[in-house]
Design an enzyme around this catalytic site. Structure first.
Site, PDB file in Angstrom:
ATOM      1  N   LYS A  66       0.798  -1.238   0.000  1.00 61.72           N
ATOM      2  CA  LYS A  66       0.000   0.000   0.000  1.00 61.72           C
ATOM      3  C   LYS A  66       0.833   1.291   0.000  1.00 61.72           C
ATOM      4  O   LYS A  66       0.403   2.302  -0.533  1.00 61.72           O
ATOM      5  CB  LYS A  66      -0.946   0.009   1.207  1.00 61.72           C
ATOM      6  N   ASP A 102      -9.846   3.220   2.316  1.00 66.92           N
ATOM      7  CA  ASP A 102      -9.944   2.553   3.625  1.00 66.92           C
ATOM      8  C   ASP A 102     -10.571   3.464   4.699  1.00 66.92           C
ATOM      9  O   ASP A 102     -11.498   3.057   5.399  1.00 66.92           O
ATOM     10  CB  ASP A 102      -8.552   2.114   4.117  1.00 66.92           C
ATOM     11  N   GLY A 125      -3.733   1.504  18.142  1.00 68.27           N
ATOM     12  CA  GLY A 125      -2.912   1.108  17.000  1.00 68.27           C
ATOM     13  C   GLY A 125      -2.439   2.311  16.214  1.00 68.27           C
ATOM     14  O   GLY A 125      -3.097   3.365  16.225  1.00 68.27           O
ATOM     15  N   ILE A 217     -11.798  -3.357  13.727  1.00 68.29           N
ATOM     16  CA  ILE A 217     -11.778  -3.496  12.260  1.00 68.29           C
ATOM     17  C   ILE A 217     -11.407  -4.909  11.805  1.00 68.29           C
ATOM     18  O   ILE A 217     -11.374  -5.199  10.624  1.00 68.29           O
ATOM     19  CB  ILE A 217     -10.900  -2.424  11.579  1.00 68.29           C
TER      20      ILE A 217
HETATM   21  P1  NAP Z   1       0.062  -2.739  10.535  1.00 68.30           P
HETATM   22  O1  NAP Z   1       0.358  -1.545   9.718  1.00 68.30           O
HETATM   23  O2  NAP Z   1       1.034  -3.858  10.582  1.00 68.30           O
HETATM   24  O3  NAP Z   1      -0.160  -2.204  12.068  1.00 68.30           O
HETATM   25  C1  NAP Z   1      -0.327  -3.112  13.122  1.00 68.30           C
HETATM   26  C2  NAP Z   1      -0.680  -2.372  14.425  1.00 68.30           C
HETATM   27  O4  NAP Z   1      -1.012  -3.365  15.400  1.00 68.30           O
HETATM   28  C3  NAP Z   1       0.464  -1.554  15.022  1.00 68.30           C
HETATM   29  O5  NAP Z   1      -0.066  -0.453  15.718  1.00 68.30           O
HETATM   30  C4  NAP Z   1       1.110  -2.542  16.014  1.00 68.30           C
HETATM   31  O6  NAP Z   1       1.749  -1.924  17.103  1.00 68.30           O
HETATM   32  C5  NAP Z   1      -0.137  -3.247  16.528  1.00 68.30           C
HETATM   33  N1  NAP Z   1       0.161  -4.584  17.019  1.00 68.30           N
HETATM   34  C6  NAP Z   1       0.475  -5.688  16.283  1.00 68.30           C
HETATM   35  N2  NAP Z   1       0.666  -6.771  17.086  1.00 68.30           N
HETATM   36  C7  NAP Z   1       0.481  -6.317  18.373  1.00 68.30           C
HETATM   37  C8  NAP Z   1       0.535  -6.928  19.647  1.00 68.30           C
HETATM   38  N3  NAP Z   1       0.803  -8.229  19.797  1.00 68.30           N
HETATM   39  N4  NAP Z   1       0.261  -6.166  20.750  1.00 68.30           N
HETATM   40  C9  NAP Z   1      -0.038  -4.855  20.626  1.00 68.30           C
HETATM   41  N5  NAP Z   1      -0.103  -4.210  19.422  1.00 68.30           N
HETATM   42  C10 NAP Z   1       0.157  -4.924  18.319  1.00 68.30           C
HETATM   43  O7  NAP Z   1      -1.342  -3.399  10.154  1.00 68.30           O
HETATM   44  P2  NAP Z   1      -2.624  -2.689   9.486  1.00 68.30           P
HETATM   45  O8  NAP Z   1      -2.526  -2.751   8.025  1.00 68.30           O
HETATM   46  O9  NAP Z   1      -2.830  -1.373  10.150  1.00 68.30           O
HETATM   47  O10 NAP Z   1      -3.784  -3.734   9.895  1.00 68.30           O
HETATM   48  C11 NAP Z   1      -4.161  -3.892  11.247  1.00 68.30           C
HETATM   49  C12 NAP Z   1      -5.424  -4.764  11.357  1.00 68.30           C
HETATM   50  O11 NAP Z   1      -6.493  -4.163  10.660  1.00 68.30           O
HETATM   51  C13 NAP Z   1      -5.279  -6.177  10.757  1.00 68.30           C
HETATM   52  O12 NAP Z   1      -5.937  -7.064  11.631  1.00 68.30           O
HETATM   53  C14 NAP Z   1      -6.033  -6.093   9.448  1.00 68.30           C
HETATM   54  O13 NAP Z   1      -6.594  -7.330   9.054  1.00 68.30           O
HETATM   55  C15 NAP Z   1      -7.134  -5.104   9.815  1.00 68.30           C
HETATM   56  N6  NAP Z   1      -7.671  -4.372   8.632  1.00 68.30           N
HETATM   57  C16 NAP Z   1      -9.025  -4.450   8.393  1.00 68.30           C
HETATM   58  C17 NAP Z   1      -9.565  -3.767   7.304  1.00 68.30           C
HETATM   59  C18 NAP Z   1     -11.039  -3.857   7.018  1.00 68.30           C
HETATM   60  O14 NAP Z   1     -11.443  -3.532   5.892  1.00 68.30           O
HETATM   61  N7  NAP Z   1     -11.857  -4.238   7.975  1.00 68.30           N
HETATM   62  C19 NAP Z   1      -8.729  -2.982   6.476  1.00 68.30           C
HETATM   63  C20 NAP Z   1      -7.356  -2.911   6.777  1.00 68.30           C
HETATM   64  C21 NAP Z   1      -6.834  -3.615   7.870  1.00 68.30           C
HETATM   65  P3  NAP Z   1       3.338  -1.544  17.044  1.00 68.30           P
HETATM   66  O15 NAP Z   1       3.430  -0.260  16.298  1.00 68.30           O
HETATM   67  O16 NAP Z   1       3.730  -1.409  18.466  1.00 68.30           O
HETATM   68  O17 NAP Z   1       4.029  -2.677  16.338  1.00 68.30           O
END
Ligand code: NAP
Length: 278
Positions: A66, A102, A125, A217
């Site tokens: 992305k 998004d 997050g 989400i």
């Molecule tokens: P990303 O950029 O990798 O960000 C992940 C976030 O989660 C960061 O803030 C990270 O914190 C935190 N995190 C990960 N593991 C953790 C843990 N064990 N304990 C505490 N915090 C943790 O991912 P993203 O693209 O934002 O996606 C995040 C989620 O949203 C995923 O589950 C994805 O499937 C979902 N999503 C849903 C949609 C929808 O259409 N519904 C769209 C996009 C994404 P740190 O910064 O400390 O690492």
């Protein structure tokens, strides 16, 4: 000639986008096909060149491309530029232009269950999804937004890097937990609680305000432990399906100028995820 659409990502096999977009093409008598393409990190630039050469119409972009894809496009819409990520690309007379649906998709979904006027919002997050959601929410009429993240410095960086129209501040997870009762809307944008780690919660909900709105989400599982716990305490809850459906519907409209049927898209997603629509 059939119009080509698709989604690029790695992994990609789990994507529900082909089902919902192919169904929408059929519903609107569009002679199009939407395919999943597995594109590894080092093949991103070549795949964009290939898309241009093939004259493909539009495509979605998912993890991990992305952000990086922006440098290979001919243009990026202003909101996507601000967010710093693209999830939808359209071929505008040979030029590939990137958009981000998004954040707008999330806001549209949440508006179905709450207003934003003068609300105090907490986002858990600070990753890619949080970025798009924070940017889009800041354009709504909310009072204040707090971003809490495991790595607090990333929450601060996120706020600083966006030109926000709302008061926003960074917090640690612990600080958010202790002050939770002041928030009207709480949104989990982390992957904590997602399959297969379904027993995890991103924060403790001990001090949840009565009748607040809690959104997660994540859509696998359809009801995370976080949402179950919030519901038990009387919160109005929403899972990640409305965001997913709305971001797809906005992308479809960008490509075709046609508003697809969200209810139908949601039914397909729910069938795929093994849930029931109400
Ligand atoms: P990303 O950029 O990798 O960000 C992940 C976030 O989660 C960061 O803030 C990270 O914190 C935190 N995190 C990960 N593991 C953790 C843990 N064990 N304990 C505490 N915090 C943790 O991912 P993203 O693209 O934002 O996606 C995040 C989620 O949203 C995923 O589950 C994805 O499937 C979902 N999503 C849903 C949609 C929808 O259409 N519904 C769209 C996009 C994404 P740190 O910064 O400390 O690492």
């Amino acid at each position: 000639m059939k119009k080509l659409f698709g989604v690029i990502g790695d992994p990609i096999a789990q994507s529900m986008s082909p089902q919902i977009h192919n169904d929408a093409f059929e519903q609107h008598n569009i002679d199009g096909v939407y395919l999943p393409f597995h594109v590894a990190k080092d093949a991103l630039q070549t795949s964009v060149k290939g898309w241009r050469a093939l004259g493909g119409c539009g495509f979605n972009v998912t993890i991990p491309h992305k952000v990086k894809i922006m440098q290979f496009l001919d243009g990026v819409d202003q909101d996507a530029q601000q967010i710093g990520a693209v999830n939808t690309v359209v071929n505008e007379s040979g030029k590939l232009v990137g958009y981000n649906t998004d954040g707008a998709g999330f806001v549209k979904g949440l508006k179905e269950i709450t207003s934003f006027h003068e609300k105090n919002v907490a986002i858990i997050g600070a990753g890619g999804a949080a970025r798009a959601i924070l940017y889009s929410l800041s354009k709504e009429n909310v009072e204040e937004i707090t971003v809490a993240n495991r790595t607090e410095s990333k929450a601060l960086e996120l706020i600083k890097s966006l030109h926000l129209e709302t008061l926003a501040n960074a917090s640690s997870i612990l600080q958010l937990e202790e002050t939770l009762s002041k928030y009207d809307i709480i949104i989990n944008t982390t992957s904590v609680g997602m399959y297969p780690n379904e027993d995890e919660m991103p924060i403790s909900l001990s001090f949840l305000k009565k009748n607040c709105v809690v959104s997660d989400i994540i859509y696998n599982p359809l009801e995370t432990k976080f949402l179950k716990e919030a519901k038990k305490q009387g919160a109005i809850t929403q899972n990640g399906v409305p965001m997913f459906v709305n971001q797809a519907a906005i992308a479809f409209e960008i490509w075709t100028n046609i508003k697809p049927c969200n209810t139908r898209m949601e039914q397909i997603v729910m069938e795929h995820l093994g849930g029931k629509t109400c």
